[in-house]
Design an enzyme around this catalytic site. Structure first.
Site, PDB file in Angstrom:
ATOM      1  N   TYR A   1      54.963 -33.931 -42.715  1.00 38.97           N
ATOM      2  CA  TYR A   1      53.863 -33.183 -43.353  1.00 38.97           C
ATOM      3  C   TYR A   1      52.506 -33.896 -43.167  1.00 38.97           C
ATOM      4  CZ  TYR A   1      51.277 -30.360 -46.701  1.00 38.97           C
ATOM      5  OH  TYR A   1      50.339 -29.532 -47.284  1.00 38.97           O
TER       6      TYR A   1
ATOM      7  N   GLY B   1      48.726 -17.102 -43.155  1.00 40.11           N
ATOM      8  CA  GLY B   1      49.184 -17.455 -44.501  1.00 40.11           C
ATOM      9  C   GLY B   1      48.479 -16.646 -45.563  1.00 40.11           C
TER      10      GLY B   1
ATOM     11  N   GLY C   1      51.575 -22.579 -43.745  1.00 34.95           N
ATOM     12  CA  GLY C   1      52.068 -23.950 -43.727  1.00 34.95           C
ATOM     13  C   GLY C   1      53.346 -24.084 -44.516  1.00 34.95           C
TER      14      GLY C   1
ATOM     15  N   LYS D   1      49.206 -32.724 -40.832  1.00 32.97           N
ATOM     16  CA  LYS D   1      47.894 -32.497 -41.449  1.00 32.97           C
ATOM     17  C   LYS D   1      46.841 -33.489 -40.946  1.00 32.97           C
ATOM     18  CE  LYS D   1      48.997 -28.932 -43.944  1.00 32.97           C
ATOM     19  NZ  LYS D   1      48.340 -27.626 -43.691  1.00 32.97           N
TER      20      LYS D   1
HETATM   21  P1  NAD Z   1      52.030 -20.914 -49.951  1.00 34.80           P
HETATM   22  O1  NAD Z   1      53.452 -21.320 -49.771  1.00 34.80           O
HETATM   23  O2  NAD Z   1      51.629 -20.250 -51.205  1.00 34.80           O
HETATM   24  O3  NAD Z   1      51.550 -20.017 -48.717  1.00 34.80           O
HETATM   25  C1  NAD Z   1      51.949 -20.327 -47.397  1.00 34.80           C
HETATM   26  C2  NAD Z   1      51.917 -19.048 -46.590  1.00 34.80           C
HETATM   27  O4  NAD Z   1      52.407 -19.377 -45.262  1.00 34.80           O
HETATM   28  C3  NAD Z   1      52.820 -17.942 -47.137  1.00 34.80           C
HETATM   29  O5  NAD Z   1      52.116 -16.717 -47.194  1.00 34.80           O
HETATM   30  C4  NAD Z   1      53.972 -17.881 -46.146  1.00 34.80           C
HETATM   31  O6  NAD Z   1      54.568 -16.590 -46.021  1.00 34.80           O
HETATM   32  C5  NAD Z   1      53.277 -18.301 -44.861  1.00 34.80           C
HETATM   33  N1  NAD Z   1      54.261 -18.781 -43.879  1.00 34.80           N
HETATM   34  C6  NAD Z   1      55.309 -19.603 -44.113  1.00 34.80           C
HETATM   35  N2  NAD Z   1      56.037 -19.748 -43.000  1.00 34.80           N
HETATM   36  C7  NAD Z   1      55.437 -19.003 -42.041  1.00 34.80           C
HETATM   37  C8  NAD Z   1      55.712 -18.754 -40.677  1.00 34.80           C
HETATM   38  N3  NAD Z   1      56.790 -19.311 -40.076  1.00 34.80           N
HETATM   39  N4  NAD Z   1      54.888 -17.944 -39.976  1.00 34.80           N
HETATM   40  C9  NAD Z   1      53.811 -17.360 -40.584  1.00 34.80           C
HETATM   41  N5  NAD Z   1      53.493 -17.575 -41.871  1.00 34.80           N
HETATM   42  C10 NAD Z   1      54.297 -18.375 -42.595  1.00 34.80           C
HETATM   43  O7  NAD Z   1      51.199 -22.270 -49.728  1.00 34.80           O
HETATM   44  P2  NAD Z   1      49.714 -22.713 -50.149  1.00 34.80           P
HETATM   45  O8  NAD Z   1      49.853 -23.702 -51.223  1.00 34.80           O
HETATM   46  O9  NAD Z   1      48.825 -21.543 -50.308  1.00 34.80           O
HETATM   47  O10 NAD Z   1      49.298 -23.522 -48.837  1.00 34.80           O
HETATM   48  C11 NAD Z   1      48.378 -23.003 -47.884  1.00 34.80           C
HETATM   49  C12 NAD Z   1      47.998 -24.142 -46.953  1.00 34.80           C
HETATM   50  O11 NAD Z   1      47.372 -25.183 -47.710  1.00 34.80           O
HETATM   51  C13 NAD Z   1      49.192 -24.799 -46.254  1.00 34.80           C
HETATM   52  O12 NAD Z   1      48.837 -25.127 -44.928  1.00 34.80           O
HETATM   53  C14 NAD Z   1      49.417 -26.056 -47.058  1.00 34.80           C
HETATM   54  O13 NAD Z   1      50.055 -27.061 -46.304  1.00 34.80           O
HETATM   55  C15 NAD Z   1      48.002 -26.415 -47.429  1.00 34.80           C
HETATM   56  N6  NAD Z   1      47.921 -27.275 -48.601  1.00 34.80           N
HETATM   57  C16 NAD Z   1      48.417 -26.863 -49.788  1.00 34.80           C
HETATM   58  C17 NAD Z   1      48.343 -27.724 -50.883  1.00 34.80           C
HETATM   59  C18 NAD Z   1      48.884 -27.342 -52.229  1.00 34.80           C
HETATM   60  O14 NAD Z   1      48.971 -28.216 -53.098  1.00 34.80           O
HETATM   61  N7  NAD Z   1      49.262 -26.092 -52.470  1.00 34.80           N
HETATM   62  C19 NAD Z   1      47.756 -28.988 -50.732  1.00 34.80           C
HETATM   63  C20 NAD Z   1      47.245 -29.376 -49.495  1.00 34.80           C
HETATM   64  C21 NAD Z   1      47.328 -28.498 -48.436  1.00 34.80           C
END
Ligand code: NAD
Length: 267
Positions: A156, A8, A71, A160
């Protein structure tokens, strides 16, 4: 300086952590479905195997750390299987595939990415998270699919929670190989995931309300999570093992202040 693998890495918190680690002088091998050193679809066993092989080729003899950020959030029409496969198996299968390289490192550190949805979403099916831990993604997807339109909303926190349980329950085993295993549970962080989420017909209104409930009064910045991850990867956290650390502006504590610690009932 270390060599770290991030999935990611193309967006959001993963991209911020990549920037942070590189600014600190480390080498980062990025894995993503786009714009990365290794391009792979981590929703599928084939994509995961391909990613492990490609990282192994690039890494050399050892790795210093691994953080699976890739994710998917809940969204209207998104199959729960996509969320289970990417968020849980996309993290754990890669970790297990890279484990020999991490064990060959000098005190490697792994940070799994959980979420405060685990403690602030009501009613997710515990047996689906147990199915993930048992390696049965199909069963986890079937259980969450029974929620119909709300399948992804339940999948989701299931994915997690399973990630957090993996970190908690496996950390003693990993540390015997010298690998520290912890998890970070972010709250609402301002990334492309949340920008898209706010427009989603299924979860958009709930997300907007959730930000209003954050005691810190705002969503988090990706750099604020990257700082915690950098700490957990680095030499200042060498006695932190098996912990789940919340980076959420206080919302877990506000919702569930006395749920931890739960009393240990013996016998
Ligand atoms: P984001 O959408 O900005 O980044 C997610 C990344 O995952 C992207 O680069 C995307 O290309 C990649 N991705 C998606 N599908 C894929 C696949 N099939 N194979 C490989 N890569 C893939 O999201 P974020 O907000 O940076 O989230 C990063 C992590 O943090 C995630 O696991 C998310 O669940 C977790 N998270 C985010 C938040 C939030 O509020 N943003 C809160 C809690 C947890």
């Amino acid at each position: 300086m270390g060599t770290y693998v991030l999935t990611g890495s193309a967006s959001g918190i993963g991209a911020a952590t990549k920037a942070r680690l590189e600014a600190d002088g480390h080498r980062v091998i990025g894995v993503d479905i786009r714009d990365a050193d290794v391009i792979a679809d981590l929703r599928t066993p084939q994509g995961r195997a391909q990613a492990v092989a490609a990282v192994t080729e690039l890494a050399g003899d050892s790795l210093d750390g691994f953080v699976p950020f890739a994710g998917l959030a809940p969204a209207a029409g998104r199959p729960s299987a996509d969320i289970i496969e990417l968020n849980y198996f996309g993290a754990v299968d890669l970790l297990e595939g890279l484990r020999p390289l991490l064990a060959a490192g000098d005190g490697a550190s792994v940070v799994l990415i959980s979420s405060n949805s685990t403690t602030t979403s009501p009613g997710w099916p515990v047996e689906a998270a147990e199915a993930c831990l048992a390696g049965d993604g199909r069963k986890a997807a079937e259980i969450t699919s029974e929620f119909g339109d709300l399948a992804s909303v339940h999948a989701y926190p299931v994915s997690k929670a399973a990630v957090a349980w993996y970190a908690r329950t496996k950390s003693a085993e990993y540390i015997r190989d010298g690998i520290r295993l912890n998890a970070v549970a972010p709250g609402i962080i301002e990334t492309p995931m949340t920008v898209v989420g706010r427009e989603d017909p299924l979860v958009g209104e709930a997300m907007k309300g959730f930000v209003g409930a954050v005691p810190a009064g705002r969503g988090g910045r990706p750099e604020e999570v990257a700082a915690m991850v950098a700490f957990l990867l680095g030499p200042e956290s060498t006695y932190v093992v098996g912990s789940v650390l919340f980076v959420d502006g206080g919302i877990d504590a506000a919702f569930r202040g006395k749920d931890w610690p739960a009393v240990w009932q013996v016998g």
